[in-house]
Motif scaffolding. Sequence first.
Motif, PDB file in Angstrom:
ATOM      1  N   CYS A   1       0.952  -1.255   0.168  1.00 20.85           N
ATOM      2  CA  CYS A   1      -0.077   0.068  -0.192  1.00 20.85           C
ATOM      3  C   CYS A   1       0.862   1.321  -0.016  1.00 20.85           C
ATOM      4  O   CYS A   1       1.800   1.607   1.061  1.00 20.85           O
ATOM      5  CB  CYS A   1      -0.900  -0.019   1.230  1.00 20.85           C
ATOM      6  SG  CYS A   1      -1.842   1.457   1.514  1.00 20.85           S
ATOM      7  N   PRO A   2       0.640   2.214  -0.980  1.00 25.46           N
ATOM      8  CA  PRO A   2       1.577   3.357  -1.013  1.00 25.46           C
ATOM      9  C   PRO A   2       1.194   4.311  -0.173  1.00 25.46           C
ATOM     10  O   PRO A   2       1.857   5.299   0.197  1.00 25.46           O
ATOM     11  CB  PRO A   2       1.044   3.807  -2.496  1.00 25.46           C
ATOM     12  CG  PRO A   2      -0.105   3.381  -2.824  1.00 25.46           C
ATOM     13  CD  PRO A   2      -0.171   2.139  -2.171  1.00 25.46           C
ATOM     14  N   SER A   3       0.063   4.169   0.729  1.00 25.93           N
ATOM     15  CA  SER A   3      -0.485   5.296   1.563  1.00 25.93           C
ATOM     16  C   SER A   3      -0.266   4.838   3.150  1.00 25.93           C
ATOM     17  O   SER A   3      -0.579   5.520   3.954  1.00 25.93           O
ATOM     18  CB  SER A   3      -1.870   5.584   1.259  1.00 25.93           C
ATOM     19  OG  SER A   3      -2.213   6.028  -0.003  1.00 25.93           O
TER      20      SER A   3
ATOM     21  N   MET B   1      -1.424   6.145   7.403  1.00 27.78           N
ATOM     22  CA  MET B   1      -2.469   5.398   8.146  1.00 27.78           C
ATOM     23  C   MET B   1      -2.285   5.145   9.527  1.00 27.78           C
ATOM     24  O   MET B   1      -0.941   4.768   9.776  1.00 27.78           O
ATOM     25  CB  MET B   1      -3.010   4.203   7.330  1.00 27.78           C
ATOM     26  CG  MET B   1      -3.188   4.353   5.970  1.00 27.78           C
ATOM     27  SD  MET B   1      -3.543   2.841   4.982  1.00 27.78           S
ATOM     28  CE  MET B   1      -4.204   3.249   3.573  1.00 27.78           C
TER      29      MET B   1
ATOM     30  N   PRO C   1      -3.701  -1.560   6.364  1.00 24.27           N
ATOM     31  CA  PRO C   1      -4.881  -2.440   5.523  1.00 24.27           C
ATOM     32  C   PRO C   1      -5.323  -3.844   6.337  1.00 24.27           C
ATOM     33  O   PRO C   1      -6.179  -4.220   6.317  1.00 24.27           O
ATOM     34  CB  PRO C   1      -4.649  -2.457   4.202  1.00 24.27           C
ATOM     35  CG  PRO C   1      -3.843  -1.158   3.862  1.00 24.27           C
ATOM     36  CD  PRO C   1      -3.020  -0.918   5.227  1.00 24.27           C
TER      37      PRO C   1
ATOM     38  N   CYS D   1      -7.037   6.286   1.874  1.00 21.99           N
ATOM     39  CA  CYS D   1      -6.737   5.051   0.975  1.00 21.99           C
ATOM     40  C   CYS D   1      -7.170   5.786  -0.364  1.00 21.99           C
ATOM     41  O   CYS D   1      -8.090   6.704  -0.687  1.00 21.99           O
ATOM     42  CB  CYS D   1      -7.815   4.317   0.980  1.00 21.99           C
ATOM     43  SG  CYS D   1      -8.304   3.248  -0.498  1.00 21.99           S
ATOM     44  N   ALA D   2      -6.107   5.889  -1.289  1.00 26.24           N
ATOM     45  CA  ALA D   2      -6.342   6.298  -2.676  1.00 26.24           C
ATOM     46  C   ALA D   2      -6.920   5.586  -3.846  1.00 26.24           C
ATOM     47  O   ALA D   2      -6.922   5.926  -5.050  1.00 26.24           O
ATOM     48  CB  ALA D   2      -4.789   6.532  -3.222  1.00 26.24           C
ATOM     49  N   SER D   3      -7.429   4.581  -3.223  1.00 26.83           N
ATOM     50  CA  SER D   3      -8.349   3.549  -4.281  1.00 26.83           C
ATOM     51  C   SER D   3      -7.476   3.135  -5.315  1.00 26.83           C
ATOM     52  O   SER D   3      -8.049   2.797  -6.416  1.00 26.83           O
ATOM     53  CB  SER D   3      -9.665   4.228  -4.824  1.00 26.83           C
ATOM     54  OG  SER D   3     -10.594   4.612  -3.663  1.00 26.83           O
ATOM     55  N   CYS D   4      -6.169   2.907  -5.061  1.00 29.02           N
ATOM     56  CA  CYS D   4      -5.207   2.443  -6.468  1.00 29.02           C
ATOM     57  C   CYS D   4      -5.489   0.801  -6.611  1.00 29.02           C
ATOM     58  O   CYS D   4      -5.027   0.507  -7.620  1.00 29.02           O
ATOM     59  CB  CYS D   4      -3.940   2.719  -5.821  1.00 29.02           C
ATOM     60  SG  CYS D   4      -3.333   1.742  -4.266  1.00 29.02           S
ATOM     61  N   GLU D   5      -6.145   0.081  -5.714  1.00 30.62           N
ATOM     62  CA  GLU D   5      -6.181  -1.261  -5.905  1.00 30.62           C
ATOM     63  C   GLU D   5      -5.071  -2.156  -5.816  1.00 30.62           C
ATOM     64  O   GLU D   5      -5.243  -3.164  -6.132  1.00 30.62           O
ATOM     65  CB  GLU D   5      -7.234  -1.478  -7.007  1.00 30.62           C
ATOM     66  CG  GLU D   5      -8.445  -0.733  -7.013  1.00 30.62           C
ATOM     67  CD  GLU D   5      -9.547  -1.401  -7.724  1.00 30.62           C
ATOM     68  OE1 GLU D   5      -9.475  -2.199  -8.383  1.00 30.62           O
ATOM     69  OE2 GLU D   5     -10.855  -0.971  -7.737  1.00 30.62           O
ATOM     70  N   ILE D   6      -4.084  -1.735  -5.328  1.00 33.26           N
ATOM     71  CA  ILE D   6      -2.693  -2.612  -5.133  1.00 33.26           C
ATOM     72  C   ILE D   6      -3.122  -3.581  -4.246  1.00 33.26           C
ATOM     73  O   ILE D   6      -2.807  -4.795  -4.625  1.00 33.26           O
ATOM     74  CB  ILE D   6      -1.680  -1.540  -4.853  1.00 33.26           C
ATOM     75  CG1 ILE D   6      -1.115  -0.722  -5.789  1.00 33.26           C
ATOM     76  CG2 ILE D   6      -0.327  -2.705  -4.528  1.00 33.26           C
ATOM     77  CD1 ILE D   6       0.016   0.191  -5.572  1.00 33.26           C
ATOM     78  N   CYS D   7      -3.589  -3.318  -3.109  1.00 32.55           N
ATOM     79  CA  CYS D   7      -4.240  -4.405  -2.220  1.00 32.55           C
ATOM     80  C   CYS D   7      -4.799  -5.381  -2.713  1.00 32.55           C
ATOM     81  O   CYS D   7      -4.790  -6.718  -2.502  1.00 32.55           O
ATOM     82  CB  CYS D   7      -4.649  -3.660  -1.103  1.00 32.55           C
ATOM     83  SG  CYS D   7      -6.133  -2.784  -1.399  1.00 32.55           S
TER      84      CYS D   7
ATOM     85  N   ALA E   1      -9.551  -2.893  -1.537  1.00 29.06           N
ATOM     86  CA  ALA E   1      -9.933  -1.403  -1.777  1.00 29.06           C
ATOM     87  C   ALA E   1     -11.575  -1.156  -1.577  1.00 29.06           C
ATOM     88  O   ALA E   1     -12.065  -0.304  -1.253  1.00 29.06           O
ATOM     89  CB  ALA E   1      -9.571  -1.097  -3.254  1.00 29.06           C
TER      90      ALA E   1
ATOM     91  N   MET F   1     -12.325  -0.732   1.813  1.00 27.62           N
ATOM     92  CA  MET F   1     -12.277   0.707   2.455  1.00 27.62           C
ATOM     93  C   MET F   1     -13.326   1.697   1.984  1.00 27.62           C
ATOM     94  O   MET F   1     -13.698   2.373   2.658  1.00 27.62           O
ATOM     95  CB  MET F   1     -10.941   1.079   1.935  1.00 27.62           C
ATOM     96  CG  MET F   1      -9.565   0.508   2.069  1.00 27.62           C
ATOM     97  SD  MET F   1      -9.275   0.674   3.945  1.00 27.62           S
ATOM     98  CE  MET F   1      -7.743  -0.358   4.074  1.00 27.62           C
TER      99      MET F   1
HETATM  100  S1  SF4 Z   1      -6.518   0.793  -2.539  1.00 30.79           S
HETATM  101 FE1  SF4 Z   1      -5.536  -0.377  -1.064  1.00 30.79          FE
HETATM  102  S2  SF4 Z   1      -3.447  -0.193  -1.672  1.00 30.79           S
HETATM  103 FE2  SF4 Z   1      -4.530   1.631  -2.539  1.00 30.79          FE
HETATM  104  S3  SF4 Z   1      -4.208   3.193  -0.986  1.00 30.79           S
HETATM  105 FE3  SF4 Z   1      -6.321   2.042  -0.583  1.00 30.79          FE
HETATM  106  S4  SF4 Z   1      -5.491   0.507   0.814  1.00 30.79           S
HETATM  107 FE4  SF4 Z   1      -3.731   1.331   0.122  1.00 30.79          FE
END
Ligand code: SF4
Length: 135
Positions: free
Chosen positions: A39-41, A45, A49, A73-79, A90, A93
């Motif tokens: 997670c880049p954020s 936090m 996560p 959470c930036a909703s990037c979906e890496i998780c 995501a 979140m």
């Molecule tokens: S979508 Fe997942 S990886 Fe991306 S910022 Fe949110 S919790 Fe972190």
Amino acid sequence: MQFTLKARDLDSAIRRKVEEISGENVYACYQCGKCSAGCPSAYAMDVIPSQIMRFLQVGLEEDLLGSNTPWICASCEICSVRCPRGIEVARIMEALRHASLRKRLDRIAIQGIPAPAIKETPPIALVSAFRKMTS
Ligand code: SF4
Ligand code: SF4
């Protein structure tokens, strides 16, 4: 941050609500930590996560709704991509944000933003913040 677990939390309203909104099964998580590691954020936090997933499993509603994590959470979906259990973290979140807003727990108070800050902030940033963080 201190956390208190009570037996009644284990069948919690917040877990049921988040599962209903997200369509995800929080008990599928086996705490490998891959979501948090990618997670880049996470650095900003207060609850990473994988901890959010654990808090949901044991029903720590106050700690979940008080956490800054769903809002950062930036909703990037890496998780979601990294999860070996196929859990869309995501979405979890997003569901937490919805659960909070449905309780009228706004994350920002529009009236509390200083006038100079409003003047300096791009309107699109203000609009997106209001849409994401207020009910
Ligand atoms: S979508 Fe997942 S990886 Fe991306 S910022 Fe949110 S919790 Fe972190
Ligand atoms: S990657 Fe998936 S299984 Fe691992 S801690 Fe995160 S949500 Fe749980």
